[in-house]
Design a protein around this motif. Structure first.
Motif, PDB file in Angstrom:
ATOM      1  N   PRO A  71       0.832  -1.206   0.000  1.00 30.11           N
ATOM      2  CA  PRO A  71       0.000   0.000   0.000  1.00 30.11           C
ATOM      3  C   PRO A  71       0.865   1.254   0.000  1.00 30.11           C
ATOM      4  O   PRO A  71       1.993   1.250   0.486  1.00 30.11           O
ATOM      5  CB  PRO A  71      -0.802  -0.118   1.314  1.00 30.11           C
ATOM      6  CG  PRO A  71      -0.721  -1.548   1.712  1.00 30.11           C
ATOM      7  CD  PRO A  71       0.575  -2.062   1.183  1.00 30.11           C
ATOM      8  N   TYR A  77      -4.196  -6.103   1.389  1.00 30.27           N
ATOM      9  CA  TYR A  77      -3.541  -5.752   0.123  1.00 30.27           C
ATOM     10  C   TYR A  77      -2.766  -6.948  -0.425  1.00 30.27           C
ATOM     11  O   TYR A  77      -2.823  -7.244  -1.621  1.00 30.27           O
ATOM     12  CB  TYR A  77      -2.610  -4.558   0.337  1.00 30.27           C
ATOM     13  CG  TYR A  77      -2.062  -3.990  -0.954  1.00 30.27           C
ATOM     14  CD1 TYR A  77      -2.762  -3.017  -1.655  1.00 30.27           C
ATOM     15  CD2 TYR A  77      -0.841  -4.426  -1.471  1.00 30.27           C
ATOM     16  CE1 TYR A  77      -2.265  -2.481  -2.846  1.00 30.27           C
ATOM     17  CE2 TYR A  77      -0.341  -3.906  -2.657  1.00 30.27           C
ATOM     18  CZ  TYR A  77      -1.051  -2.942  -3.335  1.00 30.27           C
ATOM     19  OH  TYR A  77      -0.573  -2.435  -4.514  1.00 30.27           O
ATOM     20  N   ILE A 107      -7.172   1.063   2.475  1.00 22.62           N
ATOM     21  CA  ILE A 107      -6.581   0.910   1.151  1.00 22.62           C
ATOM     22  C   ILE A 107      -7.334   1.882   0.257  1.00 22.62           C
ATOM     23  O   ILE A 107      -8.558   1.803   0.121  1.00 22.62           O
ATOM     24  CB  ILE A 107      -6.701  -0.540   0.649  1.00 22.62           C
ATOM     25  CG1 ILE A 107      -5.839  -1.463   1.513  1.00 22.62           C
ATOM     26  CG2 ILE A 107      -6.304  -0.651  -0.816  1.00 22.62           C
ATOM     27  CD1 ILE A 107      -6.015  -2.922   1.223  1.00 22.62           C
TER      28      ILE A 107
END
Length: 470
Positions: free
Chosen positions: A163, A176, A358
């Motif tokens: 990220p 992620y 995110i």
């Protein structure tokens, strides 16, 4: 939430009868087909605008049923890149392309004073006869020709490994990493609102892996009028059963709500329902409207920190559909929208320490992109019928992010059929169908298609992702 604007501009699918024209033939090379030689329904040929090719161009897109039909034959079942040579001389426009009376895609035509070539995604032609329709949609544009070019195999992805927020917490990093592990191999099924996700489970026997919730009712200008948000509780519920959570925010304007019979206070996220001016608000850090922006962001930070405390990583999609300008955060143009995104990112990340996010950007146009440094995932909201692969927007986002960002279909009207996703090699990370009048509307999502989608090996459902964060 594209569903909230007039759906009529997306579904001009009534077909007028027309005579059969001699088909064009597509073989190994690129082939251009002049619009004036196609079958016209409610449209006409003109030569007044300079810059056209052939003997003219087609105009007269002013009624919902107006269209052009290209009859094309292919020597094999094959993917082609579709380019439309168009003139949007009356401003930005959108048209609809329909392949073989089935899947449709929406194509943005940028404003200009002459004809330009516009990439319109891919079409999978059948061996033999095919039709490609260009339907009115927004109308008031000119079509000069289309070109079909055999598609090349897609290149390998080169996605950012982590990220963008260096302080991202362990839950965000875990999510992620999981998304990166499935990207290009599977697609996450998703649904707006927990209740609709549960409805899908009852209809198909499978529950969506991802649920999207809306922070709309935590907007201060709504709270002061009595709204009570439940999105955080719904997100925690889905997380606790092993699911993935996406969050958007229909940000009711901080001030200046008209609250008239035509534009009630609860529609205050619309440009038409407020006189709140973003450019003015961002002109200094001391004016009243700037302080109201900060107040609203701080209120949303409280809700996001509740999710952070509960261990819920969030796919956060703020300022969605800004480029459409139907929401106030996009009405002042791309520079103001990008400045607001930067403020939002800085305030949540650096001031409040909200590190479970995110960050998902939701626009396909380059001039609106806030930059790689604060964007983790690119996304598009696509409302096109036919359960197609949405290749137009996918290709635009691949180009926008230089294939360094994963790509999601963050809102759709019609859930994509896995066999088409695989045939077109459109590697959407997830799809999320909008709620009322879409997921439960057979014109958009038949139960037969939903069962095919939710029982596909290519589609990840809630039962298939258990333990994803381990």
């Amino acid at each position: 939430m594209t569903q909230l604007i007039s759906i009529g501009v997306y579904i001009a699918l009534a077909f007028a009868s027309f005579a059969t024209a001699a088909p064009y033939s597509v073989n190994d090379g690129a082939k251009t087909y002049e619009a004036e030689n196609a079958v016209l329904s409610g449209t006409s040929v003109d030569t007044a605008q300079t810059g056209y090719t052939g003997t003219g161009y087609v105009t007269g897109f002013d009624e919902g049923t107006d269209k052009i039909t290209f009859n094309v034959t292919s020597d094999a079942t094959k993917l082609y890149e579709l380019t439309i040579r168009a003139g949007a001389i009356y401003g930005d426009k959108r048209t609809t392309v329909v392949l073989n009376n089935g899947i449709s895609s929406e194509v943005f035509l940028p404003a200009g004073n002459t004809f330009v070539d516009v990439a319109a995604g891919q079409v999978l032609l059948n061996e033999g006869a095919n039709t490609i329709d260009i339907l009115n949609n927004w109308g008031w544009y000119l079509i000069d020709s289309i070109t079909l070019t055999p598609s090349k195999p897609r290149a390998s992805h080169n996605i950012d490994p982590l990220p963008r927020n260096p302080a991202a917490d362990s839950s965000a990093k875990a999510l992620y990493g999981y998304l990166l592990s499935i990207y290009g191999k599977k697609i996450l099924s998703g649904q707006q609102e927990l209740s609709h996700a549960d409805w899908i489970g009852k209809q198909t026997g499978k529950t969506p892996a991802l649920v999207s919730v809306d922070l709309i009712d935590y907007s201060p200008s709504r709270v002061e009028r009595g709204t009570v948000g439940t999105a955080v509780e719904e997100a925690i519920t889905h997380h606790n059963r092993g699911g993935i959570v996406s969050v958007l925010w229909h940000w009711n304007a901080p001030a200046g709500l008209y609250d008239t019979e035509e534009n009630k206070w609860w529609s205050g996220f619309y440009t038409r329902a407020t006189d709140f001016n973003l450019t003015t608000a961002l002109s200094s850090t001391t004016n009243t409207n700037y302080t109201l922006l900060i107040r609203d962001i701080d209120a949303i930070a409280v809700q996001l920190k509740r999710l952070q405390s509960a261990g819920v990583p969030v796919l956060f999609r703020p300022l969605h559909e800004a480029e459409g300008a139907w929401f106030w955060w996009g009405a002042s143009g791309p520079e103001s929208a990008k400045k607001l995104y930067a403020l939002l990112y800085d305030r949540l990340t650096n001031h409040h320490g909200v590190n479970n996010l995110i960050w998902v950007w939701n626009s396909v146009l380059p001039e609106w992109y806030p930059g790689d440094a604060t964007v983790d995932i690119l996304s598009a909201d696509v409302y096109a019928q036919g359960n197609g692969p949405m290749s137009t927007q996918y290709d635009q986002l691949i180009k926008l992010g230089q294939d360094k960002k994963m790509i999601a279909a963050s809102e759709v009207g019609a859930a994509p059929l896995p066999r088409l996703l695989q045939a077109y090699q459109t590697h959407w990370l997830w799809f999320a169908v909008w709620g009322d009048s879409f997921i439960d509307n057979p014109d958009w999502n038949s139960l037969e298609n939903l069962k095919e989608i939710y029982n596909s090996e290519y589609v990840l459902t809630l039962d298939k992702i258990q333990g994803w964060g381990a």
